[in-house]
Scaffold this active site. Sequence first.
Site: not given
Ligand SMILES: O=C(CO)COP(=O)(O)O
Length: 260
Positions: A103, A13, A242, A11, A220, A181, A105, A175
């Site tokens: 998600h 983002k 990330g 992802n 993460s 993150g 977010e 998640e």
């Molecule tokens: O939100 C995520 C994937 O959708 C996870 O993000 P990170 O791997 O950056 O923690």
Amino acid sequence: MTQRRPMVAGNWKMNGDAKLAKALFVEFNTTLSGHSPEVVLCPPATYLESVKHEFEQSALSFKQSVIKLGAQSVSEHDVGAYTGEISASMLKDLGCQYVIIGHSERRSLYGETSHTIAEKFAAAKKQNLTPILCIGESSSEREANKTFKVIGDELNTIIERNGINAFDNAVIAYEPLWAIGSGNSATPEQAQEVHAFIRKRLLEVSPLVGENIRILYGGSVTPSNAADLFAQPDVDGGLIGGVSLKPTDFLSLCTIAMSV
Ligand SMILES: O=C(CO)COP(=O)(O)O
């Protein structure tokens, strides 16, 4: 026991560009072999075409069965006056097979509710897009011992709106919000505990769905913690944020997913 094929989904983002798409495929061409997990790339909608282009140019002879295109969100509506939105049929036109839904977010920054998410899930299924449904608890919910309640409620909303068979072929991503993150991944034991809960919940309604559904862990994930996470019996791969922007590291997650 069913052999579930591992999946590693990236992802991006609101990151990346056409150059990243190119760099990823350079890495895929040199690293990925026929022995690979299913890889899903979810760039921003504006780069879906770039990723598709790189994919089509790629030398990977087995690419059709391995690398899939996914979107990060979809409208719950089929068509109409919804400025800025993208429908499931439009994503289909672009070659998407997957779409991330729910998600955290989208839930926290854009006000998507469980109801909206259930509608988006329905819209995706209607166009034969495979939803990657994200669910997870916040740190305060975990501290208050509400993790299973939150996860159970999120699953129930989807089942009530769409029926259990809508989970046929769907993917779930656990998640935990506190792990996204933050550099603070769930431990393999914490992830396994929640994944087992999710699978049990689905098994109770449909043994076939529960047994076959892939449950990814996200939050993460890095090349240093992936092996222990992916080795858990109910963890079928990862949804990666990330690290999906770093071709070499992302590819090493794909290799790890096959080796555990
Ligand atoms: O939100 C995520 C994937 O959708 C996870 O993000 P990170 O791997 O950056 O923690």
